[in-house]
Design an enzyme around this catalytic site. Sequence first.
Site, mmCIF file in Angstrom:
data_model
loop_
_atom_site.group_PDB
_atom_site.id
_atom_site.type_symbol
_atom_site.label_atom_id
_atom_site.label_comp_id
_atom_site.label_asym_id
_atom_site.label_seq_id
_atom_site.Cartn_x
_atom_site.Cartn_y
_atom_site.Cartn_z
ATOM 1 N N GLU A 126 0.817 -1.215 0.000
ATOM 2 C CA GLU A 126 0.000 0.000 0.000
ATOM 3 C C GLU A 126 0.851 1.264 0.000
ATOM 4 O OE1 GLU A 126 -2.475 -3.339 1.095
ATOM 5 O OE2 GLU A 126 -0.562 -2.611 1.915
ATOM 6 N N HIS A 196 -11.623 -6.337 7.864
ATOM 7 C CA HIS A 196 -12.368 -6.040 6.640
ATOM 8 C C HIS A 196 -13.674 -5.319 6.965
ATOM 9 C CE1 HIS A 196 -9.679 -9.385 5.565
ATOM 10 N NE2 HIS A 196 -9.659 -8.844 4.361
#
Length: 477
Positions: A126, A196
């Site tokens: 990321e 998540h």
Amino acid sequence: MAVVAASAGRLLRLRAAGAEGPWRRLRGAGLPRGFLQSASAYEAAAQRRQVAHFTFQPDREPVEYGQTQKMNLFQAVTSALDNSLAKDPTAVIFGEDVAFGGVFRCTVGLRDKYGKDRVFNTPLCEQGIVGFGIGIAVTGATAIAEIQFADYIFPAFDQIVNEAAKYRYRSGDLFNCGSLTIRSPWGCVGHGALYHSQSPEAFFAHCPGIKVVVPRSPFQAKGLLLSCIEDKNPCIFFEPKILYRAAVEQVPVEPYNIPLSQAEVIQEGSDVTLVAWGTQVHVIREVAAMAQEKLGVSCEVIDLRTILPWDVDTVCKSVIKTGRLLVSHEAPLTGGFASEISSTVQNGDENIIAAAAKSRQSCPTLCDPIDGNPPGSRPWDSPGKNTGVGCHFLLQCMKVKSESEVAQSCPTLHDPMDCSLPGFSIHGIFQEECFLNLEAPISRVCGYDTPFPHIFEPFYIPDKWKCYDALRKMINY
């Protein structure tokens, strides 16, 4: 990690060998009947847990943007990306698995249509994804980065906060990466558990130099995403992943824009202001309907849409009208963005007095901005002494009820909807007046200050019953 892997390997070997003894006891041998659920009961419970905590409410079909087509939220995102790639030859899309369509299928078909040089995969890194996006945005390209889940945006935090947000400022506007947009699936999904399900918008709301946006529907998603891509500032666009397929409505095929930093009043009301963003908007819309039906309470529902910079005027103007405010979001309570909204609305001391002084200078015929008495008739001997009589200085002093009446009472003021008068703004005064118009403490209905749970998600999320209970307490305060 090595210890965990070794333990997992040992358990797998035990299962493969059909080991008895300790492994059999671990599986529950000898436990009372009924303690363990049958497979069918477990599946039924799992299905119940995954039932959505909201009902999606589509908006009216937009007719001002031409032909429409039924889309869910991920298809609306795909349509926006397609429009951007077609319009801007410098636009590129990159991230983990985006060339294959992405885990949520938001980029499906785009590599085949526009080529592997414009839609391509990146390593699972990321920090590298955002760093690369900053670099190509500085060269003048339109960079559209995808972080596969908002929960994993934190490795890129330094690149976003210390580089992207400050690039223009530290270079004296010689360089900027304003053409960078970072997309990321966001929020709870019914079974996402710790990694998540998170809603990290408040982390970035503390960072000047970027914009943070969360849509509530397919129509909103496309218009807001296109605005983010075309905006001259780095933007983070969080997409409620539970709505990817659950939200379906008519969406224009052609490109269109929805302005950033403008909240939308979805439903007008007179008794309570309800503020949310993303999925939670649909929760508070249900709460508004319940309040009207069960309590006869009229709720004004506001979708904030842009978290940074947020629309203070719309929220404060509504709170002045209703006298009550409930803010709800999925993120934990402490440090959540509801705290910022609450603090702004309740800000009623030095800023009020400063705004009052400016109003007094702008219109000498106003009553004293501190105590509400006519000029020269203060009830104390020492000029300028503040006895804490109160700061309800504008509406109460002038005995008026609206901004238009304020303007009529003092013709030297500018248009009350215009903030162009140097050092003075009717809107600024109304904003700072919120505290004195509150009829009940502000209520924040949010997630708990714990990691996002798995099996306990139904208890964690701020559902309509929690919001309704908070609203009822405000009404009875």
